[in-house]
Design a protein around this motif. Structure first.
Motif, short mmCIF file in Angstrom:
data_model
loop_
_atom_site.label_atom_id
_atom_site.label_comp_id
_atom_site.label_asym_id
_atom_site.label_seq_id
_atom_site.Cartn_x
_atom_site.Cartn_y
_atom_site.Cartn_z
N ILE A 13 -21.46 -121.59 109.41
CA ILE A 13 -22.14 -120.49 108.73
C ILE A 13 -22.97 -121.10 107.62
O ILE A 13 -22.46 -121.84 106.77
CB ILE A 13 -21.15 -119.45 108.18
CG1 ILE A 13 -20.33 -118.88 109.35
CG2 ILE A 13 -21.88 -118.35 107.43
CD1 ILE A 13 -19.19 -118.00 108.94
N VAL A 14 -24.26 -120.80 107.64
CA VAL A 14 -25.20 -121.35 106.68
C VAL A 14 -25.88 -120.20 105.95
O VAL A 14 -26.35 -119.25 106.58
CB VAL A 14 -26.28 -122.21 107.38
CG1 VAL A 14 -27.36 -122.66 106.41
CG2 VAL A 14 -25.65 -123.41 108.08
N LEU A 15 -25.93 -120.29 104.63
CA LEU A 15 -26.72 -119.38 103.80
C LEU A 15 -27.82 -120.23 103.20
O LEU A 15 -27.55 -121.24 102.56
CB LEU A 15 -25.85 -118.76 102.71
CG LEU A 15 -26.56 -117.90 101.66
CD1 LEU A 15 -27.25 -116.71 102.30
CD2 LEU A 15 -25.56 -117.44 100.60
N GLU A 16 -29.06 -119.84 103.46
CA GLU A 16 -30.18 -120.67 102.98
C GLU A 16 -31.37 -119.79 102.62
O GLU A 16 -31.58 -118.73 103.21
CB GLU A 16 -30.58 -121.69 104.05
CG GLU A 16 -31.50 -122.77 103.56
CD GLU A 16 -30.93 -123.56 102.39
OE1 GLU A 16 -31.36 -123.27 101.24
OE2 GLU A 16 -30.09 -124.44 102.59
N PHE A 17 -32.11 -120.25 101.62
CA PHE A 17 -33.33 -119.55 101.21
C PHE A 17 -34.37 -119.57 102.31
O PHE A 17 -34.37 -120.45 103.17
CB PHE A 17 -33.93 -120.22 99.96
CG PHE A 17 -33.13 -119.98 98.71
CD1 PHE A 17 -33.01 -118.71 98.18
CD2 PHE A 17 -32.53 -121.04 98.05
CE1 PHE A 17 -32.29 -118.48 97.02
CE2 PHE A 17 -31.80 -120.84 96.89
CZ PHE A 17 -31.68 -119.55 96.37
N SER A 18 -35.30 -118.62 102.23
CA SER A 18 -36.40 -118.53 103.18
C SER A 18 -37.59 -117.90 102.47
O SER A 18 -37.46 -117.35 101.38
CB SER A 18 -35.98 -117.65 104.37
OG SER A 18 -36.98 -117.65 105.35
N ILE A 19 -38.73 -118.00 103.09
CA ILE A 19 -39.93 -117.35 102.57
C ILE A 19 -40.01 -115.94 103.17
O ILE A 19 -40.01 -115.80 104.40
CB ILE A 19 -41.21 -118.14 102.96
CG1 ILE A 19 -41.14 -119.58 102.44
CG2 ILE A 19 -42.46 -117.44 102.48
CD1 ILE A 19 -41.13 -119.69 100.94
N PRO A 20 -40.05 -114.91 102.35
CA PRO A 20 -40.12 -113.54 102.88
C PRO A 20 -41.36 -113.34 103.75
O PRO A 20 -42.42 -113.90 103.48
CB PRO A 20 -40.19 -112.67 101.62
CG PRO A 20 -39.68 -113.52 100.52
CD PRO A 20 -40.02 -114.93 100.89
N ARG A 21 -41.22 -112.54 104.79
CA ARG A 21 -42.34 -112.28 105.70
C ARG A 21 -43.25 -111.17 105.21
O ARG A 21 -44.45 -111.23 105.43
CB ARG A 21 -41.79 -111.94 107.07
CG ARG A 21 -41.08 -113.14 107.64
CD ARG A 21 -40.93 -113.03 109.09
NE ARG A 21 -40.36 -114.29 109.55
CZ ARG A 21 -39.85 -114.48 110.70
NH1 ARG A 21 -39.82 -113.50 111.55
NH2 ARG A 21 -39.37 -115.64 111.04
N ASN A 22 -42.67 -110.17 104.58
CA ASN A 22 -43.48 -109.07 104.06
C ASN A 22 -44.42 -109.61 103.00
O ASN A 22 -43.97 -110.27 102.05
CB ASN A 22 -42.55 -107.99 103.49
CG ASN A 22 -43.28 -106.85 102.85
OD1 ASN A 22 -43.84 -107.00 101.76
ND2 ASN A 22 -43.29 -105.71 103.52
N ARG A 23 -45.71 -109.34 103.14
CA ARG A 23 -46.71 -109.91 102.23
C ARG A 23 -46.47 -109.53 100.78
O ARG A 23 -46.60 -110.36 99.88
CB ARG A 23 -48.13 -109.50 102.63
CG ARG A 23 -48.60 -110.23 103.87
CD ARG A 23 -50.05 -110.00 104.13
NE ARG A 23 -50.32 -108.57 104.29
CZ ARG A 23 -51.52 -108.03 104.28
NH1 ARG A 23 -52.57 -108.78 104.09
NH2 ARG A 23 -51.67 -106.75 104.44
N PHE A 24 -46.11 -108.30 100.51
CA PHE A 24 -45.88 -107.85 99.14
C PHE A 24 -44.65 -108.55 98.54
O PHE A 24 -44.71 -109.09 97.42
CB PHE A 24 -45.72 -106.33 99.09
CG PHE A 24 -45.45 -105.80 97.71
CD1 PHE A 24 -46.43 -105.85 96.73
CD2 PHE A 24 -44.21 -105.28 97.39
CE1 PHE A 24 -46.19 -105.38 95.44
CE2 PHE A 24 -43.95 -104.80 96.11
CZ PHE A 24 -44.94 -104.85 95.14
N ILE A 25 -43.55 -108.58 99.28
CA ILE A 25 -42.33 -109.25 98.81
C ILE A 25 -42.60 -110.75 98.64
O ILE A 25 -42.16 -111.36 97.66
CB ILE A 25 -41.15 -109.02 99.79
CG1 ILE A 25 -40.85 -107.54 99.94
CG2 ILE A 25 -39.93 -109.81 99.37
CD1 ILE A 25 -40.32 -106.85 98.72
#
Length: 181
Positions: A98-110
């Motif tokens: 199980i991995v918890l990792e940051f990501s770049i949000p896909r929604n342009r506003f977020i």
């Protein structure tokens, strides 16, 4: 893996009775903090802490681990595939990663809000508190270099995992990945 100051290991020990937990981290300073926390919680019998590298888990036998977790640490592996392969080696058949990792949000506003915060506001606040600007510019840079959720899932499959699932958290700012050996 990448247990840091031990917060996840302690939370797991409190939640699941009779579980033995091995926390591994490269930083002896972080492990020293973790050891103090574990002792204060009276969990020394259940949580063992070792200095070690995710890419070379010599202290762990093949197929001996039920569940491996990494929270915000995979992006710091020097060689991601090597680290994930090493974790795979240590898991029992049907064991889980199980991995918890940051990501770049896909929604342009977020994504715009996240970018403003992580590239402008966080480094300034971090510098005011710690006087270390580099530490607070590393985080957003490492997140941007981390593979997309689809690509990371493909990497997990390529090292042998099966049944890879992922769930977006906090509007896509992080993901939880679950993979089975």
């Amino acid at each position: 893996i990448a247990t840091g100051t031990g917060d996840l290991a302690i939370a797991m020990a409190k939640r699941v009775d009779r579980t033995q937990i091995l926390g591994i981290d490269l930083s002896e300073e972080m492990l020293a903090v973790a050891r103090r926390k574990v002792q204060r919680q009276g969990l020394e019998e259940r949580i063992m802490l070792e200095k070690g590298d995710a890419e070379n888990l010599t202290m762990v036998s093949d197929g001996s681990i039920d569940i491996a977790t990494v929270a915000f640490g995979v992006r710091n592996f020097e060689n991601m595939e090597r680290g994930l392969s090493e974790i795979y080696r240590t898991l029992k058949p049907n064991g889980k990663l199980i991995v918890l990792e940051f990501s770049i949000p896909r929604n342009r506003f977020i994504r715009w809000i996240y970018s403003q915060y992580s590239h402008r506001l966080m480094p300034r606040i971090g510098y005011m508190i710690s006087k270390d600007r580099e530490a607070y510019t590393y985080l957003p840079e490492s997140v941007e270099e981390f593979p997309s959720p689809e690509r990371f899932s493909d990497i997990l499959l390529s090292v042998g995992f099966r049944s890879v699932k992922r769930r977006s958290q906090s509007f896509g700012i992080a993901y939880i990945y679950e993979a089975v050996k």
